[in-house]
Design a protein around this motif. Sequence first.
Motif, PDB file in Angstrom:
ATOM      1  N   ILE A  67       0.836  -1.204   0.000  1.00  0.00           N
ATOM      2  CA  ILE A  67       0.000   0.000   0.000  1.00  0.00           C
ATOM      3  C   ILE A  67       0.868   1.250   0.000  1.00  0.00           C
ATOM      4  CG2 ILE A  67      -1.632   1.357   1.384  1.00  0.00           C
ATOM      5  CD1 ILE A  67      -2.867  -1.329   2.297  1.00  0.00           C
ATOM      6  N   LEU A  68       1.892   1.277   0.846  1.00  0.00           N
ATOM      7  CA  LEU A  68       2.790   2.430   0.898  1.00  0.00           C
ATOM      8  C   LEU A  68       3.485   2.660  -0.446  1.00  0.00           C
ATOM      9  CD1 LEU A  68       4.427   1.954   4.405  1.00  0.00           C
ATOM     10  CD2 LEU A  68       2.920   3.818   3.692  1.00  0.00           C
ATOM     11  N   ARG A  69       3.948   1.594  -1.059  1.00  0.00           N
ATOM     12  CA  ARG A  69       4.614   1.716  -2.357  1.00  0.00           C
ATOM     13  C   ARG A  69       3.666   2.268  -3.413  1.00  0.00           C
ATOM     14  NH1 ARG A  69       6.692  -3.655  -4.874  1.00  0.00           N
ATOM     15  NH2 ARG A  69       6.000  -4.133  -2.799  1.00  0.00           N
ATOM     16  N   GLU A  70       2.425   1.777  -3.433  1.00  0.00           N
ATOM     17  CA  GLU A  70       1.441   2.267  -4.404  1.00  0.00           C
ATOM     18  C   GLU A  70       1.133   3.747  -4.174  1.00  0.00           C
ATOM     19  OE1 GLU A  70      -1.899  -0.343  -4.032  1.00  0.00           O
ATOM     20  OE2 GLU A  70      -0.954  -1.938  -5.190  1.00  0.00           O
ATOM     21  N   ARG A  71       0.976   4.146  -2.924  1.00  0.00           N
ATOM     22  CA  ARG A  71       0.675   5.553  -2.624  1.00  0.00           C
ATOM     23  C   ARG A  71       1.861   6.455  -2.975  1.00  0.00           C
ATOM     24  NH1 ARG A  71      -2.809   4.962   2.972  1.00  0.00           N
ATOM     25  NH2 ARG A  71      -4.589   3.964   1.974  1.00  0.00           N
ATOM     26  N   ALA A  72       3.074   5.988  -2.725  1.00  0.00           N
ATOM     27  CA  ALA A  72       4.256   6.781  -3.080  1.00  0.00           C
ATOM     28  C   ALA A  72       4.349   6.949  -4.592  1.00  0.00           C
ATOM     29  CB  ALA A  72       5.520   6.115  -2.535  1.00  0.00           C
ATOM     30  N   ARG A  73       4.068   5.889  -5.335  1.00  0.00           N
ATOM     31  CA  ARG A  73       4.098   5.975  -6.793  1.00  0.00           C
ATOM     32  C   ARG A  73       3.043   6.933  -7.310  1.00  0.00           C
ATOM     33  NH1 ARG A  73       0.976   3.520 -10.132  1.00  0.00           N
ATOM     34  NH2 ARG A  73       0.385   1.897  -8.681  1.00  0.00           N
ATOM     35  N   GLU A  74       1.840   6.873  -6.736  1.00  0.00           N
ATOM     36  CA  GLU A  74       0.766   7.787  -7.139  1.00  0.00           C
ATOM     37  C   GLU A  74       1.147   9.227  -6.827  1.00  0.00           C
ATOM     38  OE1 GLU A  74      -2.601   6.299  -5.022  1.00  0.00           O
ATOM     39  OE2 GLU A  74      -2.854   4.558  -6.344  1.00  0.00           O
ATOM     40  N   SER A  75       1.772   9.454  -5.687  1.00  0.00           N
ATOM     41  CA  SER A  75       2.194  10.797  -5.310  1.00  0.00           C
ATOM     42  C   SER A  75       3.264  11.325  -6.262  1.00  0.00           C
ATOM     43  CB  SER A  75       2.737  10.773  -3.874  1.00  0.00           C
ATOM     44  OG  SER A  75       3.190  12.041  -3.499  1.00  0.00           O
ATOM     45  N   GLU A  76       4.192  10.472  -6.636  1.00  0.00           N
ATOM     46  CA  GLU A  76       5.240  10.860  -7.596  1.00  0.00           C
ATOM     47  C   GLU A  76       4.630  11.205  -8.943  1.00  0.00           C
ATOM     48  OE1 GLU A  76       8.059   7.694  -7.734  1.00  0.00           O
ATOM     49  OE2 GLU A  76       8.879   8.151  -5.758  1.00  0.00           O
ATOM     50  N   GLU A  77       3.642  10.418  -9.370  1.00  0.00           N
ATOM     51  CA  GLU A  77       3.001  10.675 -10.661  1.00  0.00           C
ATOM     52  C   GLU A  77       2.247  12.002 -10.635  1.00  0.00           C
ATOM     53  OE1 GLU A  77       0.613   7.220 -11.359  1.00  0.00           O
ATOM     54  OE2 GLU A  77       2.325   5.981 -11.958  1.00  0.00           O
ATOM     55  N   ARG A  78       1.585  12.315  -9.532  1.00  0.00           N
ATOM     56  CA  ARG A  78       0.881  13.597  -9.430  1.00  0.00           C
ATOM     57  C   ARG A  78       1.878  14.767  -9.406  1.00  0.00           C
ATOM     58  NH1 ARG A  78      -2.361  10.739  -5.767  1.00  0.00           N
ATOM     59  NH2 ARG A  78      -1.214  11.591  -4.005  1.00  0.00           N
ATOM     60  N   SER A  79       3.009  14.593  -8.752  1.00  0.00           N
ATOM     61  CA  SER A  79       4.021  15.646  -8.684  1.00  0.00           C
ATOM     62  C   SER A  79       4.661  15.890 -10.039  1.00  0.00           C
ATOM     63  CB  SER A  79       5.115  15.261  -7.688  1.00  0.00           C
ATOM     64  OG  SER A  79       4.587  15.187  -6.383  1.00  0.00           O
ATOM     65  N   ALA A  80       4.788  14.855 -10.846  1.00  0.00           N
ATOM     66  CA  ALA A  80       5.413  14.977 -12.156  1.00  0.00           C
ATOM     67  C   ALA A  80       4.471  15.613 -13.177  1.00  0.00           C
ATOM     68  CB  ALA A  80       5.868  13.625 -12.658  1.00  0.00           C
ATOM     69  N   ALA A  81       3.176  15.554 -12.912  1.00  0.00           N
ATOM     70  CA  ALA A  81       2.188  16.063 -13.872  1.00  0.00           C
ATOM     71  C   ALA A  81       2.004  17.545 -13.818  1.00  0.00           C
ATOM     72  CB  ALA A  81       0.840  15.400 -13.654  1.00  0.00           C
TER      73      ALA A  81
END
Length: 81
Positions: A67-81
Amino acid sequence: MRGNVQNGEEGAQLCYPVIHPATNKIEYVITIAGNRSLCLVEKHSELYAWVIEHFSVRITLEHSLLILRERARESEERSAA
């Protein structure tokens, strides 16, 4: 409960749902299976509970990391957008 078995097969299963505290959902089911009728006896229930609890804790920890890994990836994707 009769599972997916062939006619004439005998055995026993003990199934335990793993409920994750963050999602409050059954995320996994631990199954202990035996290949003989009545092979899982009540007098060993404390041993079964001990084994299941150890596996349940480990599975819950691994799921928390997922869960933590998925949330971190989602956060990175939002920051990159």
